[in-house]
Every structure is written in C-alpha cells, then in structure tokens.
Design an enzyme around this catalytic site. Structure first.
Site, mmCIF file in Angstrom:
data_model
loop_
_atom_site.group_PDB
_atom_site.id
_atom_site.type_symbol
_atom_site.label_atom_id
_atom_site.label_comp_id
_atom_site.label_asym_id
_atom_site.label_seq_id
_atom_site.Cartn_x
_atom_site.Cartn_y
_atom_site.Cartn_z
ATOM 1 N N HIS A 83 0.840 -1.190 0.000
ATOM 2 C CA HIS A 83 0.000 0.000 0.000
ATOM 3 C C HIS A 83 0.874 1.240 0.000
ATOM 4 O O HIS A 83 1.699 1.394 0.887
ATOM 5 C CB HIS A 83 -0.856 0.023 1.268
ATOM 6 C CG HIS A 83 -2.297 -0.178 0.991
ATOM 7 N ND1 HIS A 83 -3.116 0.835 0.585
ATOM 8 C CD2 HIS A 83 -3.051 -1.280 1.058
ATOM 9 C CE1 HIS A 83 -4.331 0.350 0.412
ATOM 10 N NE2 HIS A 83 -4.315 -0.934 0.679
ATOM 11 N N TYR A 212 -8.652 8.940 5.099
ATOM 12 C CA TYR A 212 -8.784 9.714 6.338
ATOM 13 C C TYR A 212 -9.785 10.824 6.083
ATOM 14 O O TYR A 212 -9.511 11.724 5.269
ATOM 15 C CB TYR A 212 -7.448 10.348 6.737
ATOM 16 C CG TYR A 212 -6.348 9.368 7.069
ATOM 17 C CD1 TYR A 212 -6.425 8.548 8.191
ATOM 18 C CD2 TYR A 212 -5.192 9.294 6.288
ATOM 19 C CE1 TYR A 212 -5.395 7.666 8.513
ATOM 20 C CE2 TYR A 212 -4.153 8.419 6.600
ATOM 21 C CZ TYR A 212 -4.271 7.607 7.712
ATOM 22 O OH TYR A 212 -3.259 6.736 8.035
ATOM 23 N N PRO A 304 -3.466 4.373 18.022
ATOM 24 C CA PRO A 304 -3.387 3.689 16.723
ATOM 25 C C PRO A 304 -3.464 4.607 15.495
ATOM 26 O O PRO A 304 -3.376 4.131 14.379
ATOM 27 C CB PRO A 304 -4.574 2.710 16.766
ATOM 28 C CG PRO A 304 -5.461 3.198 17.849
ATOM 29 C CD PRO A 304 -4.636 3.983 18.807
ATOM 30 N N LYS A 308 1.797 2.553 14.616
ATOM 31 C CA LYS A 308 3.211 2.346 14.957
ATOM 32 C C LYS A 308 3.450 1.189 15.936
ATOM 33 O O LYS A 308 4.557 0.669 16.014
ATOM 34 C CB LYS A 308 3.800 3.617 15.598
ATOM 35 C CG LYS A 308 3.822 4.831 14.693
ATOM 36 C CD LYS A 308 4.790 4.646 13.565
ATOM 37 C CE LYS A 308 4.860 5.861 12.675
ATOM 38 N NZ LYS A 308 5.210 5.540 11.301
ATOM 39 N N TYR A 395 5.551 8.469 8.191
ATOM 40 C CA TYR A 395 4.406 7.565 8.058
ATOM 41 C C TYR A 395 4.859 6.113 7.905
ATOM 42 O O TYR A 395 4.247 5.196 8.450
ATOM 43 C CB TYR A 395 3.601 8.013 6.842
ATOM 44 C CG TYR A 395 2.201 7.466 6.717
ATOM 45 C CD1 TYR A 395 1.323 7.464 7.777
ATOM 46 C CD2 TYR A 395 1.753 6.990 5.478
ATOM 47 C CE1 TYR A 395 0.029 6.988 7.638
ATOM 48 C CE2 TYR A 395 0.460 6.524 5.316
ATOM 49 C CZ TYR A 395 -0.391 6.515 6.407
ATOM 50 O OH TYR A 395 -1.668 6.042 6.263
HETATM 51 P P1 FAD Z 1 0.277 -7.518 22.476
HETATM 52 O O1 FAD Z 1 0.041 -7.771 21.035
HETATM 53 O O2 FAD Z 1 -0.769 -6.817 23.265
HETATM 54 O O3 FAD Z 1 0.611 -8.905 23.163
HETATM 55 C C1 FAD Z 1 0.731 -9.018 24.564
HETATM 56 C C2 FAD Z 1 0.379 -10.430 24.964
HETATM 57 O O4 FAD Z 1 0.575 -10.565 26.366
HETATM 58 C C3 FAD Z 1 -1.075 -10.796 24.701
HETATM 59 O O5 FAD Z 1 -1.144 -11.983 23.956
HETATM 60 C C4 FAD Z 1 -1.696 -10.931 26.090
HETATM 61 O O6 FAD Z 1 -2.714 -11.930 26.123
HETATM 62 C C5 FAD Z 1 -0.484 -11.339 26.909
HETATM 63 N N1 FAD Z 1 -0.600 -11.005 28.337
HETATM 64 C C6 FAD Z 1 -1.109 -9.880 28.894
HETATM 65 N N2 FAD Z 1 -1.009 -9.927 30.224
HETATM 66 C C7 FAD Z 1 -0.417 -11.105 30.517
HETATM 67 C C8 FAD Z 1 -0.026 -11.720 31.734
HETATM 68 N N3 FAD Z 1 -0.236 -11.131 32.914
HETATM 69 N N4 FAD Z 1 0.575 -12.940 31.670
HETATM 70 C C9 FAD Z 1 0.812 -13.550 30.480
HETATM 71 N N5 FAD Z 1 0.455 -13.005 29.296
HETATM 72 C C10 FAD Z 1 -0.140 -11.785 29.322
HETATM 73 N N6 FAD Z 1 0.108 -1.205 15.319
HETATM 74 C C11 FAD Z 1 0.724 -1.108 14.122
HETATM 75 O O7 FAD Z 1 1.971 -1.143 14.072
HETATM 76 N N7 FAD Z 1 0.016 -0.985 12.939
HETATM 77 C C12 FAD Z 1 -1.359 -0.926 12.934
HETATM 78 O O8 FAD Z 1 -1.968 -0.857 11.865
HETATM 79 C C13 FAD Z 1 -2.045 -0.962 14.214
HETATM 80 N N8 FAD Z 1 -3.395 -0.916 14.293
HETATM 81 C C14 FAD Z 1 -4.014 -1.071 15.518
HETATM 82 C C15 FAD Z 1 -5.395 -1.011 15.598
HETATM 83 C C16 FAD Z 1 -6.037 -1.143 16.834
HETATM 84 C C17 FAD Z 1 -7.548 -1.062 16.909
HETATM 85 C C18 FAD Z 1 -5.275 -1.380 18.010
HETATM 86 C C19 FAD Z 1 -5.957 -1.549 19.350
HETATM 87 C C20 FAD Z 1 -3.897 -1.427 17.941
HETATM 88 C C21 FAD Z 1 -3.257 -1.255 16.705
HETATM 89 N N9 FAD Z 1 -1.866 -1.307 16.611
HETATM 90 C C22 FAD Z 1 -1.248 -1.136 15.401
HETATM 91 C C23 FAD Z 1 -1.065 -1.551 17.819
HETATM 92 C C24 FAD Z 1 -0.594 -3.008 17.899
HETATM 93 O O9 FAD Z 1 -1.690 -3.894 17.782
HETATM 94 C C25 FAD Z 1 0.129 -3.230 19.223
HETATM 95 O O10 FAD Z 1 1.072 -2.205 19.402
HETATM 96 C C26 FAD Z 1 0.836 -4.593 19.251
HETATM 97 O O11 FAD Z 1 -0.103 -5.627 19.417
HETATM 98 C C27 FAD Z 1 1.856 -4.650 20.386
HETATM 99 O O12 FAD Z 1 2.430 -5.929 20.431
HETATM 100 P P2 FAD Z 1 2.930 -6.544 21.828
HETATM 101 O O13 FAD Z 1 3.509 -7.853 21.507
HETATM 102 O O14 FAD Z 1 3.739 -5.543 22.551
HETATM 103 O O15 FAD Z 1 1.601 -6.654 22.709
#
Ligand code: FAD
Length: 398
Positions: A83, A212, A304, A308, A395
C-alpha cells in the site's frame, strides 16, 4: 526443569522468561531460540484467542526487513498487499498522497496482525520453542537482582513460579511487567481525549488507498485488511458502548463523514467485530530495571492513529534479542546497557508523529482555534512538497 513445591506449585526455569505471545514476545522468543538461548513464553490467553485477535495491519518497510532477515516473512510476502497511497477528505476537498513516491519511497505491507502472530507461533513451536498457553504472570519479583522470578497462575489454576536470569515483559499495557516496576520507574502518560469505534467489516475496500476523513461530526478512517475485509474507524463519544450504534447507523455515519455522495459509495457488508479504543499514549522510562526488560506495548503505548505499535514491538524485540544473546552467550552486557536509550529514541519519534497525526485527524472540543490550525496543517500537507516528504518518511518509518 520442573519441581513441585509442597505438592502444589510448579517451579520451573529458563534463562529468559518472556511474558506475552504478541508480536514482541514471539519475535524475541524466535530470535533467542535461534541463537541457542534457553527461553519460555508465558501467555495468559489460549492459542486460539491469540491467533484470532484482530488489531494491527500496517507493517512498515523496516519491520518487513527484520522479519525477512530472520526468515519470518514468508506469509506476509505471499499474502500481504503493498500500500503506497493515502487519501485525505474534508467536507470541501479531497487529495491523495502517493507516499511511495515521496520521502524515502517506502510502502506499507498490509498483513493482519493475527496472521503474523499465527505465522510466528508456528515458527517458534516448529523450532522447538516452549509456549505455556493460559498461564498468567501475576508478578515479577527480585527484578533488581540477578535471579528474578515470575509468579503465575498455571493453566490448571494452580500457582506456579518461573525462575530466570532475565524476564522480558512483552505482555502489553495491562500486563504483570508493568505492575512489577520499581518505584523509580517513570510513566509518561497522555490522553488525546479522543475515542474510536473500531470496526472490521466483511466488505471489500471502498478505495484503493488508506482513507482519512476529517468531518465536522468527527473523524472516519478506511483501511484495507485484505481483498474481502476492511477496517473502518469512527470517532465516537468517550465511554460509548461498542454496540450503541446499529449497523445502519454505522454505515450512514461512515458514508456521511467520508463524503460518499460526492466521492463514491462505500462497499457495505456485515460488521464482523467492533470495539472502542481511547486514543491514549504512554512511555515507560527506562525500559530496563535490573533483570526486567520491557518491549512492545509494555514499554510504550502509541495511539493507533499512525499505526506504529506493532512495528515498534518488532524493532524492540530484535534489539532485545541481540542484547540478551550477547550477555548470555559472551558475557558482554554493552548492548543490554544501551537497549533502553536506543529504543526510547525510536519510541519518542513515533510518539511525536502519532500526536501530530492525532491532532490533524480529529475534531476536538477545543473550539474554532484548533479547527483553523487543523485546516492550515492540512493545506500545508496538500501543497508543500517538503511537508509531504516529511509526512511520508514518518508515516512509513519507525
Ligand atoms: P500484544 O500484542 O498486546 O501482546 C501481549 C500479549 O501478552 C497478549 O497476547 C496478552 O494476552 C499477553 N498477556 C497480557 N497480560 C499477561 C499476563 N499477565 N501474563 C501472560 N500473558 C499476558 N500497530 C501497528 O503497528 N500498525 C497498525 O496498523 C495498528 N493498528 C491497531 C489497531 C487497533 C484497533 C489497536 C488496538 C492497535 C493497533 N496497533 C497497530 C497496535 C498493535 O496492535 C500493538 O502495538 C501490538 O499488538 C503490540 O504488540 P505486543 O507484543 O507488545 O503486545
């Protein structure tokens, strides 16, 4: 190693105990496993839940390069879509930025986060990695020392304990790592004061670009997630229940804000998922507290608006894997000492751009002054090539 404590609590160990099987924890686990570092991932949810949770979708070129470098990009290369355009709409005008031809010429790869997570889980388990599903970390103890441990509620409900040399907190914003931070940790928090109703529609994208719409009734966003699935966002009142608006109301609101009458109809379809999200951000400083390291959303939450979060999570996981491997296999702690400062430089750049995007996209109750600033900002983006180059670099960068 597994021991039984008083016939009840399981006591096990790994050199690196990783909390959370999201993008951060999985990439970290895979890279540690590949260099022979003993690690385990403790995940609160079931495998099915983790592999179906729809969130991010837009991966920047640096994320794709990292995943390629480690042989983790097969799925996104074959099923992801490139994209390189976004379209801004207001009630008066619309314009497109082909950001693939601006700035450094980068593009997004659209690949739903649940697909990426599914690929990473399969890779990790296929290489012999250990994931403890439905095992909730309750707290990280003795993190300031050299023998930290994690207390858990195991799959069968029993209490458990995992000893490690390091604990990697990749368990997101509400996880145990953040709850276990020492008193000296600083958490910078900012609430943008805006909320979104996030929707996943079983409908082909309505335009061949990210959309947007800046409307007097609030922001509306359009993002492809695949040939048959589209993500839509609607700015909504803070505290609104996700089911407060009917599907008819949602499509009418989207059509109005996106100017469907002037710019072409939206392709409608059933709403598969909906949820509200408050646009907040925060940063924990530093990311290292003795033997406890933070990565991904546990380290910093980005609203979001600029997509990022998952990209930062992958970048930090690669840096952390390199640093932990050096200290555990060669006794060299230099990279681990630099880890926090190195990540924070990326995190604050991402936060700055996200805050800029958030202010650009949203009507807020700040009154006409803020509204005029938004129009001026958008006009500058529409007409100034150097502003467009700056936008494109940020971006698709992290
Ligand atoms: P997470 O993906 O949240 O994973 C954390 C894991 O830890 C989960 O599986 C959870 O179940 C587990 N966990 C939590 N607490 C505990 C515990 N106490 N013990 C054991 N396990 C636990 N980012 C982008 O880069 N591009 C996008 O287009 C984008 N769009 C988004 C749209 C939305 C609506 C949202 C909400 C977020 C978006 N994001 C986007 C952000 C992105 O989804 C997150 O930043 C990303 O998931 C972070 O990854 P992570 O591994 O740090 O955390």
């Amino acid at each position: 190693m597994t021991k039984t404590l008083n016939g009840r609590a399981a006591r096990e160990s790994a050199d690196v105990v990783i909390l959370g099987a999201g993008p951060a924890g999985l990439v970290l686990g895979i890279l540690l496993q590949a260099t022979g570092v003993d690690c385990v991932i403790l995940e609160r949810s079931s495998r099915a839940r983790v592999e179906s949770r729809a969130r991010a979708g837009f991966l920047v070129p640096n994320t794709v390069r990292i995943l390629e470098r480690h042989g983790l990009a097969e799925g996104l290369k074959s099923r992801g879509q490139l994209h390189g355009s976004c379209e801004f709409r207001t009630e008066e005008l619309r314009f497109r930025l082909d950001y693939k031809n601006l700035g450094n010429g980068g593009q997004h790869t659209v690949y739903p986060q649940q697909n990426l997570v599914t690929d990473l889980v399969a890779h990790f388990l296929g290489a012999g990695g250990r994931i403890r599903w439905e095992t909730e970390a309750l707290g990280v103890l003795d993190a300031e020392g050299e023998r930290p441990y994690v207390t858990t509620r195991e799959e069968d409900g029993r209490p458990g304990r995992w000893d490690g040399r390091f604990v990697a907190g990749c368990d997101g914003r509400w996880g145990a790592a953040r709850r276990s931070l020492p008193a000296g940790a600083v958490r910078h928090h900012h609430d943008h004061g805006v909320s979104w109703l996030g929707l996943l529609a079983e409908a082909p994208p309505s335009l061949d670009a990210v959309g947007y719409a800046l409307h007097g009734r609030g922001f509306a966003g359009h993002m492809a997630r695949g040939p048959q699935i589209t993500r839509y966002y609607l700015q909504c009142p803070r505290g609104m229940r996700p089911d407060a608006w009917s599907e008819e109301r949602i499509w009418a609101e989207l059509a109005l804000r996106m100017g469907a009458e002037r710019h072409g109809p939206l392709t409608e379809g059933p709403i598969l998922e909906r949820g509200t999200v408050d646009l907040e951000c925060d940063v924990v400083e530093p990311l290292r507290h003795g033997s406890l390291l933070l990565a991904g959303d546990a380290a910093s939450l980005t609203a979001p608006a600029a997509a990022k979060g998952a990209n930062l999570a992958v970048l930090e996981a690669e840096l952390l894997a390199g640093a932990l491997t050096e200290v555990l296999t060669r006794g060299d702690s230099g990279a681990l000492d630099r880890y926090s400062a190195q990540c924070l430089a990326h995190i604050w750049r991402a936060q700055e751009f996200t805050a800029w995007m958030t202010r650009l996209l949203h009507a807020t109750p700040d009154g006409p002054f803020h509204g005029s600033l938004r129009r001026a900002r958008l006009e500058s983006l529409r007409t100034s090539r150097s502003h467009q180059d700056w936008f494109a670099e940020n971006y698709v960068g992290v």
